[in-house]
Design a protein around this motif. Structure first.
Motif, PDB file in Angstrom:
ATOM      1  N   GLN A 124      -4.392   0.544   8.905  1.00 14.59           N
ATOM      2  CA  GLN A 124      -4.150   1.182  10.193  1.00 14.59           C
ATOM      3  C   GLN A 124      -2.879   2.029  10.138  1.00 14.59           C
ATOM      4  O   GLN A 124      -2.851   3.159  10.627  1.00 14.59           O
ATOM      5  CB  GLN A 124      -4.060   0.127  11.305  1.00 14.59           C
ATOM      6  N   SER A 182      -3.641   5.150   8.227  1.00 18.87           N
ATOM      7  CA  SER A 182      -4.469   6.048   9.049  1.00 18.87           C
ATOM      8  C   SER A 182      -3.596   6.822  10.029  1.00 18.87           C
ATOM      9  O   SER A 182      -3.734   8.047  10.182  1.00 18.87           O
ATOM     10  CB  SER A 182      -5.505   5.242   9.843  1.00 18.87           C
ATOM     11  N   GLU A 183      -2.699   6.125  10.711  1.00 19.32           N
ATOM     12  CA  GLU A 183      -1.837   6.774  11.704  1.00 19.32           C
ATOM     13  C   GLU A 183      -0.939   7.806  11.028  1.00 19.32           C
ATOM     14  O   GLU A 183      -0.738   8.919  11.537  1.00 19.32           O
ATOM     15  CB  GLU A 183      -1.003   5.723  12.451  1.00 19.32           C
ATOM     16  N   THR A 240      -3.604  -7.834  13.547  1.00 21.33           N
ATOM     17  CA  THR A 240      -4.926  -8.059  12.944  1.00 21.33           C
ATOM     18  C   THR A 240      -6.007  -8.052  14.027  1.00 21.33           C
ATOM     19  O   THR A 240      -7.101  -7.502  13.824  1.00 21.33           O
ATOM     20  CB  THR A 240      -4.922  -9.411  12.202  1.00 21.33           C
ATOM     21  N   VAL A 256      -6.689  -4.450  15.046  1.00 20.00           N
ATOM     22  CA  VAL A 256      -7.426  -3.717  14.009  1.00 20.00           C
ATOM     23  C   VAL A 256      -8.875  -4.207  13.944  1.00 20.00           C
ATOM     24  O   VAL A 256      -9.808  -3.408  13.759  1.00 20.00           O
ATOM     25  CB  VAL A 256      -6.714  -3.843  12.638  1.00 20.00           C
ATOM     26  N   PHE A 301     -10.695  -2.276  16.345  1.00 18.82           N
ATOM     27  CA  PHE A 301     -10.948  -0.911  15.858  1.00 18.82           C
ATOM     28  C   PHE A 301     -12.162  -0.898  14.917  1.00 18.82           C
ATOM     29  O   PHE A 301     -13.000   0.007  14.977  1.00 18.82           O
ATOM     30  CB  PHE A 301      -9.723  -0.363  15.127  1.00 18.82           C
ATOM     31  N   TYR A 302     -12.247  -1.905  14.046  1.00 24.21           N
ATOM     32  CA  TYR A 302     -13.409  -1.943  13.142  1.00 24.21           C
ATOM     33  C   TYR A 302     -14.707  -2.128  13.941  1.00 24.21           C
ATOM     34  O   TYR A 302     -15.751  -1.601  13.556  1.00 24.21           O
ATOM     35  CB  TYR A 302     -13.243  -3.054  12.094  1.00 24.21           C
ATOM     36  N   THR A 350     -13.630   0.559   4.404  1.00 21.56           N
ATOM     37  CA  THR A 350     -12.653   0.127   5.414  1.00 21.56           C
ATOM     38  C   THR A 350     -11.589   1.184   5.727  1.00 21.56           C
ATOM     39  O   THR A 350     -10.956   1.128   6.782  1.00 21.56           O
ATOM     40  CB  THR A 350     -11.926  -1.150   4.955  1.00 21.56           C
ATOM     41  N   SER A 351     -11.403   2.150   4.840  1.00 25.07           N
ATOM     42  CA  SER A 351     -10.439   3.217   5.107  1.00 25.07           C
ATOM     43  C   SER A 351     -10.895   4.129   6.246  1.00 25.07           C
ATOM     44  O   SER A 351     -10.128   4.984   6.704  1.00 25.07           O
ATOM     45  CB  SER A 351     -10.202   4.037   3.836  1.00 25.07           C
ATOM     46  N   LEU A 409     -10.992   3.621   9.245  1.00 25.09           N
ATOM     47  CA  LEU A 409     -10.193   3.462  10.472  1.00 25.09           C
ATOM     48  C   LEU A 409      -9.631   4.792  10.947  1.00 25.09           C
ATOM     49  O   LEU A 409      -9.469   5.024  12.150  1.00 25.09           O
ATOM     50  CB  LEU A 409      -9.011   2.507  10.220  1.00 25.09           C
TER      51      LEU A 409
END
Ligand code: NAP
Length: 297
Positions: free
Chosen positions: A188, A191-192, A263, A266, A269-270, A283-284, A286
């Motif tokens: 995460q 990603s940000e 966690t 996130v 988010f998933y 998983t990337s 996100l």
């Protein structure tokens, strides 16, 4: 017994199991594979030799070590203890190594069931992803008895850079939970950062090359950052498997009292990535929620 004389079985030829079993075949072991979708077993045998079995029990019969790398707790229970499961077919003294990421509760349950039958059991989840499996560079965290570990460790080295006994049954899975909690927050954050840099108009390939040399460096940055900025997620470790893993972590945290605030966010988010149709994305993915905030849910 020298490792080269082992008779092995491998159950589950997915993204991870297929190359792991391939390394065992390349190391010279006799190997029988089982895959629920038979076509994958056929193509594995065509590529590596060995034999195909039509059930976990048939694969496990006569094997010194039986490996499994399937999906979740229920899948492991099915291939180990279900109808035509491996345990019933294994001889006393044989070892079942579970590479699936599953709960510590399941590991303890299967270790007890195995002991009752005179067979060894190791919970042995892996880290290193598809590339680690293909390149024989996995990290394996193992729970179980030392003598059982000693008998299976040389075989696992065919696809591992590190194989470590962490403690009794369940300790491998607990270590993997620590690993997944680390990864959730890290992906995460990555990603940000990447989305921020792209929106600021920076040359992100150049940014990644520079900051990967400094304190922000990580496995995720080295192996995923460039595919993340291109929105390429059609490979790797599936979002739905990560949601399964984070659910296991949250259950364990409920039991041991650990707080997992990031966690939990996130994990949500998933869930949104899954709703976008990305259950099998890496998983990337996100970053997709940030790069395409209006996309698809
Ligand atoms: P995958 O590509 O989806 O493969 C899963 C395999 O398990 C397939 O061969 C599937 O058979 C088999 N399977 C699932 N349920 C089954 C059942 N009930 N009975 C018999 N076979 C069953 O998954 P993967 O990416 O290889 O991951 C496998 C495990 O490793 C998961 O626990 C995952 O969390 C963990 N892991 C994955 C990665 C990664 O980067 N991919 C990294 C570390 C750990 P079919 O072919 O018939 O579907």
């Amino acid at each position: 017994m020298a490792p080269s004389t082992y008779k092995l079985a491998f159950i589950g030829l997915g993204v991870m199991g297929d190359p792991m079993a391939g390394h065992l075949a390349a190391a010279g072991h006799g190997i029988t594979v089982f895959n629920r979708t038979t076509a994958k077993a056929d193509s594995w045998v065509a590529a590596h030799g060995g034999a195909k079995a039509m059930s976990p029990a048939a694969a496990a019969k006569g094997a010194d070590v039986v490996f499994a790398c399937v999906g979740d707790d229920d899948d492991v229970r099915q291939v180990a203890l279900g109808q035509d499961g491996a345990f019933a077919a294994m001889a006393a003294g044989a070892v079942f190594v579970d590479h699936t990421t599953a709960s510590a509760t399941l590991a303890r349950e299967l270790a007890a069931a195995a002991k009752g039958r005179g067979i060894g059991f190791l919970d042995a989840p892996v880290s290193g992803g598809q590339a680690g499996a293909e390149g024989a560079r996995l990290t394996i965290m193992v729970g179980g008895e030392a003598a059982v570990f000693a008998s299976a460790e040389p075989v696992m080295k065919a696809y591992a850079k590190a194989v470590t006994l962490m403690g009794p049954a369940g300790a491998g899975q607990l270590t993997k939970m620590v690993n997944q909690i680390c990864i959730a927050g890290l992906v995460q954050g990555l990603s940000e950062a990447l989305n921020f840099g792209a929106r600021a108009g920076l040359d992100m390939d150049k940014v990644i090359d520079v900051i990967a040399q400094g304190a922000a460096q990580s496995w995720q940055m080295e192996n995923r950052a460039k595919t993340m900025i291109r929105g390429d997620f059609d490979f790797g470790f599936a979002v739905d498997w990560m949601r399964k893993d984070l659910g296991i972590c949250r259950d364990e945290a409920d039991a041991n009292g650990a707080a997992l605030p990031v966690t939990e966010i996130v994990d949500g988010f998933y869930g949104r990535i899954h709703q976008r149709g990305g259950g099998r994305w890496d998983t990337s993915s996100l970053i997709d929620l940030l790069a395409n905030p209006d996309g698809g849910e």
